[in-house]
Design a protein around this motif. Sequence first.
Motif, PDB file in Angstrom:
ATOM      1  N   ASP A  99       0.829  -1.200   0.000  1.00  0.00           N
ATOM      2  CA  ASP A  99       0.000   0.000   0.000  1.00  0.00           C
ATOM      3  C   ASP A  99       0.868   1.255   0.000  1.00  0.00           C
ATOM      4  O   ASP A  99       1.721   1.432   0.865  1.00  0.00           O
ATOM      5  N   ILE A 118     -10.153   8.982   2.570  1.00  0.00           N
ATOM      6  CA  ILE A 118      -9.568   7.816   3.219  1.00  0.00           C
ATOM      7  C   ILE A 118      -9.927   7.857   4.698  1.00  0.00           C
ATOM      8  O   ILE A 118      -9.895   8.914   5.332  1.00  0.00           O
ATOM      9  N   THR A 169      -9.289   5.792   8.585  1.00  0.00           N
ATOM     10  CA  THR A 169      -8.376   4.903   9.318  1.00  0.00           C
ATOM     11  C   THR A 169      -9.062   4.442  10.597  1.00  0.00           C
ATOM     12  O   THR A 169     -10.114   4.952  10.976  1.00  0.00           O
ATOM     13  N   TRP A 227      -8.075   3.242  -5.750  1.00  0.00           N
ATOM     14  CA  TRP A 227      -8.688   4.300  -4.948  1.00  0.00           C
ATOM     15  C   TRP A 227      -7.657   5.321  -4.488  1.00  0.00           C
ATOM     16  O   TRP A 227      -7.882   6.535  -4.551  1.00  0.00           O
ATOM     17  N   THR A 228      -6.507   4.852  -4.035  1.00  0.00           N
ATOM     18  CA  THR A 228      -5.489   5.752  -3.483  1.00  0.00           C
ATOM     19  C   THR A 228      -4.621   6.409  -4.548  1.00  0.00           C
ATOM     20  O   THR A 228      -3.778   7.248  -4.219  1.00  0.00           O
ATOM     21  N   TRP A 230      -8.202  -0.902  -3.521  1.00  0.00           N
ATOM     22  CA  TRP A 230      -7.460   0.108  -2.789  1.00  0.00           C
ATOM     23  C   TRP A 230      -6.325   0.727  -3.605  1.00  0.00           C
ATOM     24  O   TRP A 230      -6.050   1.930  -3.498  1.00  0.00           O
ATOM     25  N   SER A 231      -5.676  -0.066  -4.450  1.00  0.00           N
ATOM     26  CA  SER A 231      -4.553   0.460  -5.235  1.00  0.00           C
ATOM     27  C   SER A 231      -5.028   1.477  -6.272  1.00  0.00           C
ATOM     28  O   SER A 231      -4.276   2.383  -6.640  1.00  0.00           O
ATOM     29  N   VAL A 271      -0.566   4.195   0.313  1.00  0.00           N
ATOM     30  CA  VAL A 271      -1.282   4.987   1.304  1.00  0.00           C
ATOM     31  C   VAL A 271      -2.038   3.999   2.185  1.00  0.00           C
ATOM     32  O   VAL A 271      -2.554   2.997   1.697  1.00  0.00           O
ATOM     33  N   SER A 272      -2.109   4.274   3.487  1.00  0.00           N
ATOM     34  CA  SER A 272      -2.734   3.332   4.407  1.00  0.00           C
ATOM     35  C   SER A 272      -4.147   3.767   4.780  1.00  0.00           C
ATOM     36  O   SER A 272      -4.462   4.960   4.803  1.00  0.00           O
ATOM     37  N   ARG A 283      -9.572  11.388  -3.360  1.00  0.00           N
ATOM     38  CA  ARG A 283     -10.557  10.448  -2.814  1.00  0.00           C
ATOM     39  C   ARG A 283     -10.357  10.325  -1.309  1.00  0.00           C
ATOM     40  O   ARG A 283      -9.236  10.219  -0.832  1.00  0.00           O
ATOM     41  N   PRO A 335      -5.383  11.353  -5.024  1.00  0.00           N
ATOM     42  CA  PRO A 335      -5.320  11.878  -3.657  1.00  0.00           C
ATOM     43  C   PRO A 335      -6.570  12.633  -3.229  1.00  0.00           C
ATOM     44  O   PRO A 335      -6.732  12.933  -2.032  1.00  0.00           O
ATOM     45  N   HIS A 369      -8.592   2.804   4.673  1.00  0.00           N
ATOM     46  CA  HIS A 369      -9.660   2.113   3.951  1.00  0.00           C
ATOM     47  C   HIS A 369     -10.661   3.114   3.392  1.00  0.00           C
ATOM     48  O   HIS A 369     -10.650   4.300   3.751  1.00  0.00           O
TER      49      HIS A 369
END
Length: 283
Positions: A190, A279, A281, A271-272, A268-269, A192-193, A277, A275, A195
């Motif tokens: 990832d 996110i 945590t 979506w991120t 996720w790959s 960016v971490s 969108r 920038p 969901h």
Amino acid sequence: MYSTLVQVDELNDLLAAGSVLIADCSYDLFDTAAGRKAWHEARIPGAVHVDLGKDLSSVSDGTNGRHPLPDRETLAARLRELGLDRDMQVVAYDRSGGFYAARLWWSLRWLGHEAVAVLDGGFQAWCEAGGAVESGDAAARPAGDFTASASLEPEPIGADEILSGLAEGAHRILDARDAARFRGEPAPLDTVSGHIPGAVCRCYRDNLGPDGRLVSVEQLRAAFDPLIAGVERGAVVSQCGSGVTACHNLLAMRHAGLGGARLYPGSWSEWTADPSRPIATGD
């Protein structure tokens, strides 16, 4: 016909009958040549190798996820080349709990082929049962007559549709990654971490028992029912890092009689990659 799982004894019966295409989907995200090497060193007799990167994905351009879906006709042509006929049963397996095999399972259903199942327990279960193994170069197979037809799976969902539905909670997103990645702890895959906001964690590994086989239908229903309660099946979305392990959740759900969820192939790959969108945590 088998449409979700096949057991080792059932695969033996199919081999005796002679009309089955066995697909070794072994792969390693960190060593992309390892899967074919493993197939070359030891495989179920007659198995062809289907590669996640080369066969079950198209080229990643940095914005569409690590394993974007291939063109339907290109994939159909590749499967014909490997010997697939329209009326042939396909049995997919791997050495990793079935999640690469599940990507082929979903992809074939996407191409309209219902007779496809995953070998429960994979190559390990085959070997533990004393199944025959071959190695080396494979004999050439005659081309098949397979052609793509109407999809048996709901239309895959894209990032824009998910984004537009976030405020209204239009979708119930099941994230197949492990809890640590979901919470936002750093992970090698990832950039960016975290969901997708509103998603819930359902790690694909929880579909498996200690023996590497899918847990019972009753256990699967008990796990998935609370996650999708009150949600129309077409509003359920399965996602992961790059649209691979998400297919394992879709396989488990269909095996439990809970089919109808949509795949987010970019996951996720993808979506991120943008920038803008949002996110989230934490749990």
